[in-house]
Scaffold this motif. Sequence first.
Motif, PDB file in Angstrom:
ATOM      1  N   MET A  59      -0.251 -36.069   2.934  1.00  0.00           N
ATOM      2  CA  MET A  59       1.119 -35.678   2.620  1.00  0.00           C
ATOM      3  C   MET A  59       1.105 -34.200   2.216  1.00  0.00           C
ATOM      4  N   TRP A  61       8.208 -37.494  -3.164  1.00  0.00           N
ATOM      5  CA  TRP A  61       7.871 -38.897  -3.374  1.00  0.00           C
ATOM      6  C   TRP A  61       7.721 -39.196  -4.869  1.00  0.00           C
ATOM      7  N   MET A 114       0.584 -43.651  -1.516  1.00  0.00           N
ATOM      8  CA  MET A 114       1.450 -42.471  -1.474  1.00  0.00           C
ATOM      9  C   MET A 114       1.511 -41.781  -2.837  1.00  0.00           C
ATOM     10  N   ASP A 136      -0.217 -41.171   2.889  1.00  0.00           N
ATOM     11  CA  ASP A 136       0.752 -42.059   3.521  1.00  0.00           C
ATOM     12  C   ASP A 136       0.055 -42.777   4.675  1.00  0.00           C
TER      13      ASP A 136
END
Length: 115
Positions: free
Chosen positions: A19, A27, A100, A105
């Motif tokens: 990510m 997130w 995550m 991810d």
Amino acid sequence: MTSAVTEEAWNEFHSVVNMTSRELQDWLRTRAADEDAEQPPPHAGNKTGRRVLAILAKRPGDLTEADAKVMREVVDTVRAQRKPELEPEAGDGPWRHALMDIGHDPLKPPSDPAA
């Protein structure tokens, strides 16, 4: 690279943390939000996720032993919960969300190392 983090450790960390810093920040803020308030960015998300976000903002030469320890923990966690090739995999929601939270991810395809 510093003595705290080898080039190999840096590359492995970046292979499992797929990510971007922006994606991780968004997130963590989403996960920290509740119906009353959203946590401010420095406090959003879990401690490890915030540490990963800080590491992503650093240059390799600025990393500390504490950063290296977090990097190893993240790599170990992702590798323990994923197949070695890190191919996209759905899994259940809590499993994906836990990964995550530390910057991985499982639905994202592996990055092309030649790119």
